[in-house]
Write a protein that holds these residues in place. Structure first.
Motif, short mmCIF file in Angstrom:
data_model
loop_
_atom_site.label_atom_id
_atom_site.label_comp_id
_atom_site.label_asym_id
_atom_site.label_seq_id
_atom_site.Cartn_x
_atom_site.Cartn_y
_atom_site.Cartn_z
N VAL A 128 0.84 -1.20 0.00
CA VAL A 128 0.00 0.00 0.00
C VAL A 128 0.88 1.25 0.00
O VAL A 128 0.65 2.19 -0.79
N VAL A 129 1.90 1.29 0.85
CA VAL A 129 2.79 2.45 0.92
C VAL A 129 3.53 2.63 -0.41
O VAL A 129 3.67 3.75 -0.90
N ALA A 130 4.00 1.54 -0.99
CA ALA A 130 4.71 1.64 -2.27
C ALA A 130 3.81 2.24 -3.35
O ALA A 130 4.26 3.08 -4.14
N TYR A 131 2.55 1.84 -3.37
CA TYR A 131 1.64 2.40 -4.37
C TYR A 131 1.39 3.88 -4.11
O TYR A 131 1.41 4.70 -5.04
N LEU A 132 1.17 4.23 -2.84
CA LEU A 132 0.89 5.63 -2.51
C LEU A 132 2.09 6.54 -2.77
O LEU A 132 1.93 7.73 -3.02
N SER A 133 3.29 5.98 -2.71
CA SER A 133 4.49 6.81 -2.94
C SER A 133 4.50 7.39 -4.35
O SER A 133 5.00 8.50 -4.56
N LEU A 160 -4.76 0.75 5.62
CA LEU A 160 -4.82 2.21 5.69
C LEU A 160 -5.15 2.68 7.10
O LEU A 160 -4.57 3.66 7.59
N GLN A 161 -6.06 1.99 7.77
CA GLN A 161 -6.41 2.36 9.14
C GLN A 161 -5.17 2.28 10.04
O GLN A 161 -4.90 3.17 10.84
N ARG A 162 -4.40 1.22 9.89
CA ARG A 162 -3.19 1.04 10.68
C ARG A 162 -2.14 2.09 10.31
O ARG A 162 -1.50 2.69 11.19
N LEU A 163 -1.96 2.36 9.01
CA LEU A 163 -0.96 3.32 8.56
C LEU A 163 -1.32 4.75 8.95
O LEU A 163 -0.44 5.54 9.29
N VAL A 164 -2.60 5.09 8.94
CA VAL A 164 -3.06 6.41 9.38
C VAL A 164 -2.82 6.55 10.89
O VAL A 164 -2.31 7.57 11.36
N ARG A 190 -2.70 9.76 1.01
CA ARG A 190 -1.35 10.10 0.56
C ARG A 190 -0.40 9.83 1.71
O ARG A 190 -0.81 9.72 2.86
N LEU A 191 0.89 9.72 1.38
CA LEU A 191 1.90 9.54 2.42
C LEU A 191 2.05 10.84 3.20
O LEU A 191 1.95 11.93 2.63
N ALA A 192 2.28 10.72 4.49
CA ALA A 192 2.50 11.91 5.32
C ALA A 192 3.84 12.52 4.95
O ALA A 192 4.78 11.83 4.59
N SER A 193 3.90 13.84 5.05
CA SER A 193 5.16 14.49 4.70
C SER A 193 5.98 14.83 5.91
O SER A 193 5.67 14.68 7.01
#
Length: 120
Positions: A64-69, A94-98, A117-120
């Motif tokens: 998921v992170v790789a795709y959002l990058s 996404l719930q876990r990553l958020v 989106r990924l957090a900056s």
């Protein structure tokens, strides 16, 4: 249902505790080897299962992170389609990553209406 790494660590620690107690009981305890050895096997199986599941969650979150990058501002259905994961699995990741602060959700009242989106 979202399973967090902390939950798996707790399960692993419980499994290790059961395994240690069972090994002690089988060798030096009450001498009930028929009870201690199966308990030892159950503890070891719990540790192995929790570790394997944690690896699976990590790999899924990485997809998921790789795709959002490369695709910021993407809605959940598009992430699901692109990664080949079900919407439920992507929503759980996404719930876990958020919650971990790695991903930011924007807009919409429901997970299907939001973009990520990924957090900056």
């Amino acid at each position: 249902m979202t399973i967090y790494s902390d939950d798996l660590v707790q399960a692993t620690m419980a499994g290790l505790g059961v395994a240690v107690f069972a090994a002690y009981d089988a060798v030096a305890g009450s001498g009930l080897v028929p009870h201690g050895l199966p308990q030892l096997c159950c503890g070891v199986a719990l540790v192995y299962t929790a570790g394997s599941f944690q690896d699976y969650l990590r790999r899924r979150d990485t997809r998921v992170v790789a795709y959002l990058s490369g695709n910021p501002g993407t809605p959940l259905p598009e992430i699901s389609s692109a990664t080949g994961l079900s919407k439920e699995r992507v929503a759980s990741s996404l719930q876990r990553l958020v919650a971990d602060g790695l991903v930011v959700s924007e807009g919409g009242p429901t997970s299907l209406a939001r973009s990520y989106r990924l957090a900056s």
